[in-house]
Design a protein around this motif. Structure first.
Motif, mmCIF file in Angstrom:
data_model
loop_
_atom_site.group_PDB
_atom_site.id
_atom_site.type_symbol
_atom_site.label_atom_id
_atom_site.label_comp_id
_atom_site.label_asym_id
_atom_site.label_seq_id
_atom_site.Cartn_x
_atom_site.Cartn_y
_atom_site.Cartn_z
ATOM 1 N N THR A 17 0.491 -0.796 -0.129
ATOM 2 C CA THR A 17 0.413 0.139 -0.124
ATOM 3 C C THR A 17 0.586 1.116 -0.285
ATOM 4 O OG1 THR A 17 -1.234 1.378 0.960
ATOM 5 C CG2 THR A 17 -0.213 0.182 2.316
ATOM 6 N N ASP A 18 0.176 2.355 -0.491
ATOM 7 C CA ASP A 18 1.070 3.545 -0.044
ATOM 8 C C ASP A 18 -0.470 4.714 0.339
ATOM 9 O OD1 ASP A 18 -0.624 3.933 -2.515
ATOM 10 O OD2 ASP A 18 0.172 4.680 -4.155
ATOM 11 N N PHE A 19 -1.076 4.133 0.533
ATOM 12 C CA PHE A 19 -2.555 5.083 1.647
ATOM 13 C C PHE A 19 -3.219 5.812 0.563
ATOM 14 C CE2 PHE A 19 1.203 3.784 4.419
ATOM 15 C CZ PHE A 19 0.746 2.768 6.252
ATOM 16 N N SER A 20 -2.969 5.502 -0.770
ATOM 17 C CA SER A 20 -3.528 6.543 -1.536
ATOM 18 C C SER A 20 -5.038 5.899 -1.795
ATOM 19 C CB SER A 20 -3.070 6.492 -3.218
ATOM 20 O OG SER A 20 -2.918 5.197 -2.873
ATOM 21 N N GLU A 21 -5.911 6.656 -2.496
ATOM 22 C CA GLU A 21 -7.131 6.037 -2.908
ATOM 23 C C GLU A 21 -7.294 4.817 -3.715
ATOM 24 O OE1 GLU A 21 -11.670 7.559 -4.986
ATOM 25 O OE2 GLU A 21 -9.908 8.951 -4.739
ATOM 26 N N ALA A 22 -6.530 5.098 -4.118
ATOM 27 C CA ALA A 22 -6.236 3.401 -4.490
ATOM 28 C C ALA A 22 -5.935 2.000 -4.363
ATOM 29 C CB ALA A 22 -4.912 3.799 -6.282
ATOM 30 N N SER A 23 -5.153 2.358 -2.881
ATOM 31 C CA SER A 23 -4.624 1.253 -2.059
ATOM 32 C C SER A 23 -6.136 1.162 -1.015
ATOM 33 C CB SER A 23 -3.247 1.948 -1.739
ATOM 34 O OG SER A 23 -1.912 1.769 -1.865
ATOM 35 N N GLU A 24 -7.019 2.147 -1.199
ATOM 36 C CA GLU A 24 -7.880 1.563 -0.635
ATOM 37 C C GLU A 24 -8.448 0.800 -1.277
ATOM 38 O OE1 GLU A 24 -10.196 5.649 0.162
ATOM 39 O OE2 GLU A 24 -8.912 6.323 1.494
ATOM 40 N N LYS A 25 -9.346 0.467 -2.692
ATOM 41 C CA LYS A 25 -9.949 -0.583 -2.774
ATOM 42 C C LYS A 25 -8.946 -1.710 -2.510
ATOM 43 C CE LYS A 25 -10.837 2.613 -7.023
ATOM 44 N NZ LYS A 25 -11.535 3.157 -8.627
ATOM 45 N N ALA A 26 -7.758 -1.613 -3.259
ATOM 46 C CA ALA A 26 -6.668 -3.225 -3.177
ATOM 47 C C ALA A 26 -7.334 -2.971 -0.745
ATOM 48 C CB ALA A 26 -5.614 -2.684 -3.347
ATOM 49 N N LEU A 27 -7.547 -2.396 -0.865
ATOM 50 C CA LEU A 27 -7.517 -3.030 0.593
ATOM 51 C C LEU A 27 -8.833 -3.668 0.807
ATOM 52 C CD1 LEU A 27 -6.504 -3.216 3.960
ATOM 53 C CD2 LEU A 27 -7.490 -1.082 4.255
ATOM 54 N N VAL A 116 -2.269 -5.285 -4.999
ATOM 55 C CA VAL A 116 -1.853 -4.030 -5.233
ATOM 56 C C VAL A 116 -2.921 -3.438 -5.543
ATOM 57 C CG1 VAL A 116 0.599 -4.038 -5.344
ATOM 58 C CG2 VAL A 116 -1.044 -3.913 -7.392
ATOM 59 N N GLY A 117 -2.786 -1.662 -5.401
ATOM 60 C CA GLY A 117 -3.649 -0.705 -6.033
ATOM 61 C C GLY A 117 -3.338 0.327 -6.915
ATOM 62 N N THR A 118 -3.416 0.524 -8.500
ATOM 63 C CA THR A 118 -2.827 1.044 -10.009
ATOM 64 C C THR A 118 -3.866 2.734 -9.508
ATOM 65 O OG1 THR A 118 -2.416 1.084 -11.627
ATOM 66 C CG2 THR A 118 -3.666 -0.323 -11.376
ATOM 67 N N LEU A 127 3.287 2.091 -12.786
ATOM 68 C CA LEU A 127 2.270 1.660 -12.283
ATOM 69 C C LEU A 127 2.462 1.451 -10.806
ATOM 70 C CD1 LEU A 127 -0.436 -0.807 -11.723
ATOM 71 C CD2 LEU A 127 1.228 -1.762 -11.719
ATOM 72 N N PHE A 128 1.549 1.478 -9.352
ATOM 73 C CA PHE A 128 1.445 1.891 -8.305
ATOM 74 C C PHE A 128 3.120 2.744 -7.402
ATOM 75 C CE2 PHE A 128 0.744 0.422 -4.130
ATOM 76 C CZ PHE A 128 1.462 -0.214 -3.647
ATOM 77 N N PHE A 129 4.137 2.201 -7.450
ATOM 78 C CA PHE A 129 5.185 2.587 -6.722
ATOM 79 C C PHE A 129 6.095 3.083 -7.221
ATOM 80 C CE2 PHE A 129 4.360 1.501 -2.427
ATOM 81 C CZ PHE A 129 4.639 -0.085 -2.285
ATOM 82 N N GLY A 130 5.649 3.183 -8.518
ATOM 83 C CA GLY A 130 6.216 4.076 -9.850
ATOM 84 C C GLY A 130 7.424 2.975 -10.537
ATOM 85 N N VAL A 144 -0.771 -12.049 -9.153
ATOM 86 C CA VAL A 144 -0.382 -9.902 -8.076
ATOM 87 C C VAL A 144 -2.186 -10.360 -8.760
ATOM 88 C CG1 VAL A 144 -0.233 -8.363 -8.521
ATOM 89 C CG2 VAL A 144 1.422 -10.283 -8.436
ATOM 90 N N LEU A 145 -3.212 -9.534 -8.050
ATOM 91 C CA LEU A 145 -3.817 -9.087 -8.422
ATOM 92 C C LEU A 145 -4.213 -7.676 -7.962
ATOM 93 C CD1 LEU A 145 -7.382 -9.742 -8.114
ATOM 94 C CD2 LEU A 145 -7.358 -9.498 -5.727
ATOM 95 N N THR A 146 -4.442 -7.008 -8.786
ATOM 96 C CA THR A 146 -4.224 -5.918 -9.350
ATOM 97 C C THR A 146 -5.701 -4.819 -9.240
ATOM 98 O OG1 THR A 146 -2.642 -5.891 -10.590
ATOM 99 C CG2 THR A 146 -2.710 -4.097 -10.741
ATOM 100 N N ILE A 147 -5.896 -3.973 -8.581
ATOM 101 C CA ILE A 147 -6.722 -3.195 -8.976
ATOM 102 C C ILE A 147 -6.812 -1.765 -9.138
ATOM 103 C CG2 ILE A 147 -9.226 -2.215 -6.950
ATOM 104 C CD1 ILE A 147 -8.412 -5.390 -6.712
ATOM 105 N N GLY A 148 -7.402 -2.186 -10.103
ATOM 106 C CA GLY A 148 -7.343 -0.697 -11.471
ATOM 107 C C GLY A 148 -7.924 0.904 -10.833
ATOM 108 N N PRO A 149 -8.074 1.975 -11.448
ATOM 109 C CA PRO A 149 -8.137 2.305 -10.881
ATOM 110 C C PRO A 149 -9.901 3.035 -11.505
ATOM 111 C CG PRO A 149 -7.505 3.243 -12.955
ATOM 112 C CD PRO A 149 -6.949 2.332 -12.053
ATOM 113 N N HIS A 150 -10.398 2.057 -12.744
ATOM 114 C CA HIS A 150 -12.324 2.191 -13.180
ATOM 115 C C HIS A 150 -12.836 1.146 -12.412
ATOM 116 C CE1 HIS A 150 -10.717 4.626 -16.094
ATOM 117 N NE2 HIS A 150 -9.551 4.047 -16.573
ATOM 118 N N SER A 151 -11.975 -0.004 -11.939
ATOM 119 C CA SER A 151 -12.821 -0.731 -10.818
ATOM 120 C C SER A 151 -13.571 -0.087 -9.455
ATOM 121 C CB SER A 151 -12.103 -1.638 -9.956
ATOM 122 O OG SER A 151 -12.545 -2.769 -8.613
ATOM 123 N N ASP A 152 -14.503 -0.343 -9.276
ATOM 124 C CA ASP A 152 -16.017 0.241 -8.442
ATOM 125 C C ASP A 152 -15.450 -0.303 -6.721
ATOM 126 O OD1 ASP A 152 -16.519 -2.009 -7.749
ATOM 127 O OD2 ASP A 152 -18.994 -1.948 -8.199
#
Length: 338
Positions: A17-27, A116-118, A127-130, A144-152
């Motif tokens: 996580t990077d504690f961003s909104e993208a990471s909240e979805k992944a969480l 991870v979230g992207t 992607l994610f951590f640059g 690796v399960l990646t949750i993209g920006p367009h996933s709800d």
């Protein structure tokens, strides 16, 4: 079938996580999966020394302390909300180079699945951590399960009584087929309908009629192989078979369009462990990156390792045999897109 049954049953799930909104979805996904599988849950953040080294050790220490406080606050919040109730959990904050540290955490925690979230930024290494995007796709030796920006951000399970749909993309190479056991296992575990897609290669021809014939032949060969995959999958629900023709468009666009048409809840892809394998494939990490950036659903990637790292089930072996007329009629009955 025992290998397939064990293909996707993570004992330890790691979210980076990077504690961003993208990471909240992944969480949300990682916690739901940890509860579903009764897995150990581990959250990790790496404080990168990149950009802080010139500021001195004091700046790095201050940043690490701030992140540790943020991680502790998140842990307390999840405990208070009951999100971690009954889940064995661990929160880790490290300092150093991002990918080497993350790779070591995966090893130490015996993580079977990395989430991870992207942010979906375009260009290599966004992607994610640059800059570790490329390294994650090339070198992560666990799925690796990646949750993209367009996933709800809402998991496909536990929220609906309907059967989800999973899309498995393959080019029939050993790398892409390495993801098939995970696709079958996931469909079985979540009661999902599984769809197979493959992109038929473009066959050049000097005439329009020759081009049409080459295209038809390529699609027929692709459908033949998809049918054999479906026959060997042992699924309760017959997979939908999709054979697309590779034109001038990127392969990722065909995968994304099919996923949208099917209303897919998950896209599954087997990839090469490294871009330097010497094997040509249209399902490489750049295709996966493009799919992740635009997909409205999470993407599960499974790397095909080299050398001594081949610790997962071996890919399904495909044999090609001519299709009879009865086979062709049966294929058309499976919802194949021509």
């Amino acid at each position: 079938m025992s290998l397939i049954a064990a293909a996707l049953k993570p004992r330890s799930i790691l979210i980076a996580t990077d504690f961003s909104e993208a990471s909240e979805k992944a969480l949300r996904y990682s916690l739901a999966l940890a509860r579903f599988y009764e897995s150990k849950f581990c959250l990790a953040h790496v404080v990168s020394s990149l950009g802080l080294t010139m500021a001195g050790p004091g700046a790095i220490a201050a940043c690490e302390e701030a992140v540790s406080c943020e991680a502790a606050d998140l842990q307390d919040s999840l405990i208070q909300s009951g999100a971690l109730t009954g889940i064995q959990h661990k929160f880790i904050v490290r300092q150093g180079e991002l990918w080497p540290e993350l790779r070591e955490i995966i090893r130490q925690e015996s993580a079977d699945l990395l989430v991870v979230g992207t942010h979906g930024r375009h260009g290599i290494g966004k992607l994610f951590f640059g800059s570790i995007a490329e390294q994650i796709f090339r070198h992560a030796y666990c799925p690796v399960l990646t949750i993209g920006p367009h996933s709800d951000g809402r998991p496909w399970f536990g929220t609906s009584s309907t059967h989800p749909t999973f899309l498995f993309a393959t080019d029939f190479g050993p790398a892409s087929l390495h993801g098939l056991p995970q696709a079958i296992a996931a469909a079985d575990q979540f009661g999902a309908k599984l769809a197979f897609i493959s992109i038929a290669p473009a066959a050049p021809s000097h005439t329009d009629e020759g081009s049409r014939n080459c295209q038809a032949d390529a699609r027929m060969r692709t459908l033949q192989r998809l049918t054999e995959l479906a026959d060997n999958a042992g699924l309760d629900l017959r997979p939908e078979l999709c054979a697309e023709f590779k034109s001038g468009r990127p392969v990722s666009e065909n995968i994304l369009e099919t996923a949208e048409r099917l209303g897919a809840d998950l896209i599954i892809m087997g990839l090469h462990y490294s871009a330097h394998t010497g094997v040509l494939s249209h399902l490489n990490w750049t295709t996966a990156y493009d799919v992740v950036c635009h997909a409205g659903t999470p993407v599960l990637t499974v790397n095909y390792p080299s050398g001594n790292l081949d610790i997962r089930p071996r890919p399904t072996q495909i044999t090609v045999s001519p299709l009879s007329q009865a086979d062709l009629i049966r294929i058309r009955g499976f919802g194949v897109k021509w």
